[in-house]
Write a protein that holds these residues in place. Structure first.
Motif, PDB file in Angstrom:
ATOM      1  N   ALA A 163       0.833  -1.203   0.000  1.00  0.00           N
ATOM      2  CA  ALA A 163       0.000   0.000   0.000  1.00  0.00           C
ATOM      3  C   ALA A 163       0.870   1.256   0.000  1.00  0.00           C
ATOM      4  N   SER A 164       1.935   1.247   0.796  1.00  0.00           N
ATOM      5  CA  SER A 164       2.844   2.396   0.848  1.00  0.00           C
ATOM      6  C   SER A 164       3.534   2.618  -0.489  1.00  0.00           C
ATOM      7  N   LEU A 165       3.932   1.532  -1.141  1.00  0.00           N
ATOM      8  CA  LEU A 165       4.591   1.653  -2.441  1.00  0.00           C
ATOM      9  C   LEU A 165       3.613   2.165  -3.501  1.00  0.00           C
ATOM     10  N   LEU A 166       2.351   1.738  -3.415  1.00  0.00           N
ATOM     11  CA  LEU A 166       1.339   2.211  -4.356  1.00  0.00           C
ATOM     12  C   LEU A 166       1.138   3.718  -4.215  1.00  0.00           C
ATOM     13  N   VAL A 167       1.109   4.208  -2.989  1.00  0.00           N
ATOM     14  CA  VAL A 167       0.988   5.652  -2.742  1.00  0.00           C
ATOM     15  C   VAL A 167       2.151   6.390  -3.394  1.00  0.00           C
ATOM     16  N   GLN A 168       3.345   5.839  -3.242  1.00  0.00           N
ATOM     17  CA  GLN A 168       4.544   6.459  -3.803  1.00  0.00           C
ATOM     18  C   GLN A 168       4.512   6.458  -5.329  1.00  0.00           C
ATOM     19  N   TYR A 169       4.174   5.323  -5.915  1.00  0.00           N
ATOM     20  CA  TYR A 169       4.153   5.209  -7.371  1.00  0.00           C
ATOM     21  C   TYR A 169       3.094   6.118  -7.992  1.00  0.00           C
ATOM     22  N   CYS A 170       1.977   6.300  -7.288  1.00  0.00           N
ATOM     23  CA  CYS A 170       0.874   7.108  -7.817  1.00  0.00           C
ATOM     24  C   CYS A 170       0.971   8.570  -7.419  1.00  0.00           C
ATOM     25  N   ASN A 171       2.060   8.943  -6.749  1.00  0.00           N
ATOM     26  CA  ASN A 171       2.283  10.333  -6.342  1.00  0.00           C
ATOM     27  C   ASN A 171       1.111  10.867  -5.521  1.00  0.00           C
ATOM     28  N   SER A 172       0.569   9.987  -4.653  1.00  0.00           N
ATOM     29  CA  SER A 172      -0.523  10.337  -3.733  1.00  0.00           C
ATOM     30  C   SER A 172      -1.814  10.742  -4.436  1.00  0.00           C
ATOM     31  N   ASP A 173      -1.988  10.350  -5.689  1.00  0.00           N
ATOM     32  CA  ASP A 173      -3.199  10.652  -6.453  1.00  0.00           C
ATOM     33  C   ASP A 173      -4.273   9.619  -6.109  1.00  0.00           C
ATOM     34  N   ALA A 174      -5.287  10.028  -5.344  1.00  0.00           N
ATOM     35  CA  ALA A 174      -6.291   9.089  -4.845  1.00  0.00           C
ATOM     36  C   ALA A 174      -7.074   8.424  -5.978  1.00  0.00           C
ATOM     37  N   ALA A 175      -7.427   9.208  -7.001  1.00  0.00           N
ATOM     38  CA  ALA A 175      -8.198   8.641  -8.112  1.00  0.00           C
ATOM     39  C   ALA A 175      -7.410   7.547  -8.807  1.00  0.00           C
ATOM     40  N   ARG A 176      -6.134   7.788  -9.016  1.00  0.00           N
ATOM     41  CA  ARG A 176      -5.327   6.774  -9.701  1.00  0.00           C
ATOM     42  C   ARG A 176      -5.105   5.546  -8.832  1.00  0.00           C
ATOM     43  N   MET A 177      -4.936   5.749  -7.526  1.00  0.00           N
ATOM     44  CA  MET A 177      -4.761   4.598  -6.634  1.00  0.00           C
ATOM     45  C   MET A 177      -5.990   3.698  -6.657  1.00  0.00           C
ATOM     46  N   SER A 178      -7.169   4.318  -6.675  1.00  0.00           N
ATOM     47  CA  SER A 178      -8.393   3.543  -6.741  1.00  0.00           C
ATOM     48  C   SER A 178      -8.458   2.732  -8.038  1.00  0.00           C
ATOM     49  N   LEU A 179      -8.069   3.362  -9.159  1.00  0.00           N
ATOM     50  CA  LEU A 179      -8.061   2.656 -10.445  1.00  0.00           C
ATOM     51  C   LEU A 179      -7.049   1.515 -10.456  1.00  0.00           C
ATOM     52  N   GLU A 180      -5.898   1.738  -9.821  1.00  0.00           N
ATOM     53  CA  GLU A 180      -4.876   0.686  -9.785  1.00  0.00           C
ATOM     54  C   GLU A 180      -5.350  -0.515  -8.968  1.00  0.00           C
ATOM     55  N   ILE A 181      -6.088  -0.255  -7.888  1.00  0.00           N
ATOM     56  CA  ILE A 181      -6.635  -1.362  -7.102  1.00  0.00           C
ATOM     57  C   ILE A 181      -7.597  -2.181  -7.961  1.00  0.00           C
ATOM     58  N   LYS A 182      -8.427  -1.501  -8.749  1.00  0.00           N
ATOM     59  CA  LYS A 182      -9.354  -2.217  -9.636  1.00  0.00           C
ATOM     60  C   LYS A 182      -8.595  -3.038 -10.661  1.00  0.00           C
ATOM     61  N   LYS A 183      -7.516  -2.473 -11.201  1.00  0.00           N
ATOM     62  CA  LYS A 183      -6.713  -3.195 -12.191  1.00  0.00           C
ATOM     63  C   LYS A 183      -6.062  -4.426 -11.572  1.00  0.00           C
ATOM     64  N   LEU A 184      -5.529  -4.267 -10.365  1.00  0.00           N
ATOM     65  CA  LEU A 184      -4.883  -5.385  -9.697  1.00  0.00           C
ATOM     66  C   LEU A 184      -5.887  -6.468  -9.317  1.00  0.00           C
ATOM     67  N   LYS A 185      -7.116  -6.042  -8.993  1.00  0.00           N
ATOM     68  CA  LYS A 185      -8.142  -7.043  -8.707  1.00  0.00           C
ATOM     69  C   LYS A 185      -8.438  -7.882  -9.944  1.00  0.00           C
ATOM     70  N   GLU A 186      -8.447  -7.246 -11.117  1.00  0.00           N
ATOM     71  CA  GLU A 186      -8.671  -7.990 -12.349  1.00  0.00           C
ATOM     72  C   GLU A 186      -7.565  -9.014 -12.576  1.00  0.00           C
ATOM     73  N   LEU A 187      -6.352  -8.676 -12.173  1.00  0.00           N
ATOM     74  CA  LEU A 187      -5.218  -9.579 -12.366  1.00  0.00           C
ATOM     75  C   LEU A 187      -5.219 -10.737 -11.375  1.00  0.00           C
ATOM     76  N   PHE A 188      -5.579 -10.447 -10.114  1.00  0.00           N
ATOM     77  CA  PHE A 188      -5.462 -11.460  -9.063  1.00  0.00           C
ATOM     78  C   PHE A 188      -6.787 -12.081  -8.650  1.00  0.00           C
ATOM     79  N   GLY A 189      -7.896 -11.449  -9.055  1.00  0.00           N
ATOM     80  CA  GLY A 189      -9.202 -12.016  -8.766  1.00  0.00           C
ATOM     81  C   GLY A 189      -9.696 -11.695  -7.368  1.00  0.00           C
ATOM     82  N   GLU A 190     -10.992 -11.918  -7.167  1.00  0.00           N
ATOM     83  CA  GLU A 190     -11.605 -11.670  -5.862  1.00  0.00           C
ATOM     84  C   GLU A 190     -10.944 -12.553  -4.807  1.00  0.00           C
ATOM     85  N   GLY A 191     -10.617 -11.954  -3.665  1.00  0.00           N
ATOM     86  CA  GLY A 191      -9.932 -12.685  -2.602  1.00  0.00           C
ATOM     87  C   GLY A 191      -8.434 -12.738  -2.778  1.00  0.00           C
TER      88      GLY A 191
END
Length: 328
Positions: A163-191
């Protein structure tokens, strides 16, 4: 209260009569408005959700609005009145808003939504009868905890260091962090579980991400989005030379991928890329066609060479490249 405390307040305390949602983080502002609107439980939004632009509310119009705040809702328990970008003077506060905030209409929720940005006016966030929802950018540790909550609601888990690395990579942009979580969910699936290694593998750093969005806008032919992203990059220190080099590299990569066979993983390994960009580049090739991608690469390469030799100025070469991408 901070934006991250709003959901708990609405659940445990309930709705207040007057809110100020203010701060430069647009994602937080939009979601704060959405949360308050949801809490109002409007069944007739066309009748009971009213929006005003703050710059128009001066003098008699402001007085008339305050009177309208006492209007009863139609077929709902509440009426929501939203005022966007409203910076009243201290005199306007004293004469019009202060009396209303002291005795608000019980069935009306008044919601003032401001970006702030140094605008001057009465210090609404310090007024005792207004509930201030602070939507300023948060500190990295707070954002990391927020990211964990976003992941939990998306039904995936994320490690603390991830989570800390995601904040750093996204330059604290909340909208982008939310989108990245959705993208990662697509890659790893629910759970699924998001690790630090997964963030490093699949999430681009801020400038890299903007360059990705720039080339994506080019591949879609979205000239407006392209110009907006390019302007933002220029403000962050990118110049015409760097922008043209990035575009040339993009179309060179498309040309290389067009001539390759194999899985996404095999192509990524061969080109020294991550898998996700290979997938997106193949999608771009489907839109453009390999001949169009190759023609753009050759033209942009020629412009880059001409710029280096002095045949073209930096701005002239980039302008010619943009014309080739969007208008030929």
């Amino acid at each position: 209260m901070k934006f991250v405390q709003l959901a708990k307040s609405l659940k445990e305390v309930g709705l207040h009569s007057v809110y100020l949602v203010e701060g430069e983080e647009a994602y937080f502002r939009d979601h704060a408005v959405a949360a308050i609107r949801t809490a109002c439980a409007l069944t007739q939004p066309t009748l009971n959700d009213v929006r005003y632009e703050g710059e128009l509310l001066r003098g008699e119009r402001l007085t008339a609005l305050v009177s309208e705040l006492y209007t009863l809702p139609f077929f709902d328990e509440r009426r929501l009145v939203r005022i966007h970008e409203f910076y009243p003077t201290e005199k306007e506060w004293e004469q019009a808003l202060k009396p209303y905030c002291a005795k608000p209409c019980p069935s009306t929720v008044l919601l003032i939504v401001n970006a702030g940005s140094g605008k001057r006016g009465a210090e609404l966030k310090r007024k005792k009868d207004i509930v201030f929802v602070d939507c300023a950018k948060e500190e990295p540790d707070v954002l990391a905890r927020w990211v964990s909550g976003v992941a939990k609601r998306a039904e995936v888990s994320i490690d603390g260091d991830a989570a800390s690395l995601l904040v750093q990579y996204c330059n604290s942009d909340a909208a982008r962090m939310s989108l990245e979580i959705k993208k990662l969910k697509e890659l790893f699936g629910e759970g699924g579980r998001i690790t630090r290694e997964a963030v490093a593998e699949y999430v681009a750093k801020d400038v890299e991400y903007k360059l990705f969005k720039l080339t994506e806008a080019a591949s879609y032919g979205n000239h407006s989005a392209f110009n907006e992203i390019l302007h933002d990059l220029m403000e962050k220190g990118y110049d015409e030379n760097a922008a043209l080099a990035s575009l040339t590299s993009y179309y060179r990569t498309l040309t290389e991928i067009a001539g390759m066979r194999g899985s996404d993983e095999e192509i990524a390994l061969a080109l020294g890329m991550k898998k996700y960009p290979v997938i997106k580049n193949r999608e771009a090739l489907n839109r453009l066609g390999r001949e169009r991608a190759r023609a753009l690469y050759l033209r942009l390469y020629a412009l880059s060479a001409g710029m280096r030799s002095g045949l073209y100025s930096k701005s002239g070469a980039l302008s010619a490249a943009i014309a080739k991408i969007f208008f030929t």
